[in-house]
Design an enzyme around this catalytic site. Structure first.
Site, mmCIF file in Angstrom:
data_model
loop_
_atom_site.group_PDB
_atom_site.id
_atom_site.type_symbol
_atom_site.label_atom_id
_atom_site.label_comp_id
_atom_site.label_asym_id
_atom_site.label_seq_id
_atom_site.Cartn_x
_atom_site.Cartn_y
_atom_site.Cartn_z
ATOM 1 C CD GLU A 1 -2.780 1.072 2.530
ATOM 2 O OE1 GLU A 1 -3.932 1.505 2.441
ATOM 3 O OE2 GLU A 1 -2.300 0.587 3.585
ATOM 4 C CE LYS A 56 -7.517 0.515 3.596
ATOM 5 N NZ LYS A 56 -6.378 1.284 4.156
ATOM 6 C CB CYS A 96 -4.116 -1.695 4.769
ATOM 7 S SG CYS A 96 -3.136 -1.159 6.203
#
Length: 273
Positions: free
Chosen positions: A46, A119, A159
Site C-alpha cells: 500500500e 479499498k 490493509c
C-alpha cells in the site's frame, strides 16, 4: 495424472517517501529483484508510490482511471518482466475533489490490467498523540474483487480490510480462493499487536495462501510502519518473512498442499452460514 504446477510469488517491502520518482525507482529495482528470483506474481505494498508529509499529498497525485505515471509504470513493469504485477495502492480520481480512491490494480504478463479494487474499509485509530482517519482523504470502495491467475482464484484486499473476515468469506464463496493478496501500511503500534495473527487467521479460515506486502520502517513524514511482509500457507504456517526495511519475500503456491489441507479438513464444505 499430471500434477498442477507450482506458482512462484513475491511480496515487495518498501519504506516509501515523499518523492514519486524516487519511490517508483526503488519499486522498480525491487520488482526486478523479485523477477530475477523467479517470481511469477509480484505484490507491491500500500502507498508504494507515495507516503506524503500530509494526507492531502495523495490527492494532488491522483490519476484518472486508465492512464497516469503510476499506471504506466505498473503496466510497463509487468510486460517487461512477463509477470503478474499487483500495484499495492495508488490514488485514483473520484468525484470528491478533496479525496481519492485508494486503489489496487492487477496486471497480467502482457501488461494488460485485469482487475481494479478500491479499498472498502478505511482505517481509523486514536491512542494518545497517535491518530489516523483515512476517511478524510479517501473515498471507500464498495465492491469485493477477485481475479483468476495461473495459481487459481486470487482475492484482492488492502490493509485495514484484514480485520473484516466477512470480506474474505464473500470472496471465497463457491470454489473458494487459492490466494489472498494483502498490500498494507500497518502502523507500528497495530502491526506489532495484530498483523501476523490476523494474516494467519485469514489463511487458516479460508484454507488458502496469504501474500502480504507491507511498508516497513521509518518514513520521511515521521510515521513508522510495522513491515513483516510474509507468505502464509493454508495451515497458517509462515513460509517466509522480512521484519523491516526494503526487500523481497518470496515463496511458492503449491496446489497439492491446498488440496491436501482441504481434503483432510473440509471446513469450506462444512460452512452453514
Amino acid at each position: 495424472m499430471s500434477t498442477p504446477n507450482l506458482f512462484r510469488v513475491a511480496a515487495v517491502q518498501t519504506v516509501s517517501g515523499t518523492s514519486l520518482e524516487a519511490n517508483l525507482a526503488r519499486a522498480g529495482a525491487l520488482i526486478d529483484e523479485a523477477a530475477r528470483g523467479g517470481a511469477e506474481l509480484v505484490l507491491l505494498p500500500e502507498y508504494f508510490c507515495l507516503m506524503g508529509l500530509r494526507e492531502t499529498d495523495k490527492v494532488a497525485l491522483r490519476e484518472r482511471d486508465g492512464d497516469g505515471p503510476v499506471q504506466r509504470f505498473l503496466a510497463d513493469a509487468a510486460r517487461r518482466h512477463g509477470i503478474w504485477l499487483v500495484g499495492g495502492t495508488l490514488p485514483l480520481w473520484c468525484e470528491d475533489p478533496a479525496r481519492v480512491y485508494n486503489t489496487s490494480l492487477a496486471y497480467d504478463p502482457r501488461g494488460e490490467r485485469v482487475a481494479r479494487y478500491d479499498k472498502i474499509h478505511l482505517f481509523g485509530f486514536t491512542r494518545g498523540s497517535e491518530s489516523y482517519d483515512e476517511g478524510r482523504s479517501i473515498l471507500a470502495g464498495t465492491q469485493p474483487v477477485r481475479f483468476d491467475a495461473p495459481c487459481g482464484p486470487v482475492a484482492m484486499s488492502v490493509c485495514y480490510d484484514l480485520r473484516f473476515p466477512e470480506l474474505y468469506r464473500s470472496l471465497a464463496r463457491g470454489d473458494g480462493v487459492n490466494l489472498i493478496l494483502m498490500p498494507a501500511a500497518f502502523t507500528y503500534t497495530t502491526g506489532q499487536a495484530h498483523w501476523e495473527i490476523l494474516l494467519r487467521a485469514r489463511a487458516i479460515e479460508n484454507q488458502c495462501y496469504v501474500l502480504a506486502a507491507a511498508q516497513g520502517g521509518r518514513h520521511e513524514n515521521g510515521r513508522r510502519t510495522w513491515g513483516h511482509s510474509m507468505l502464509v500457507d493454508p495451515w497458517g504456517e509462515v513460509l517466509a518473512m522480512l521484519p523491516e526495511g526494503e526487500g523481497v519475500v518470496s515463496g511458492t503456491i503449491d496446489p497439492a498442499r491446498l488440496a491436501e489441507i482441504r481434503q483432510n479438513l473440509p471446513a469450506l464444505r462444512h460452512r452453514v452460514l
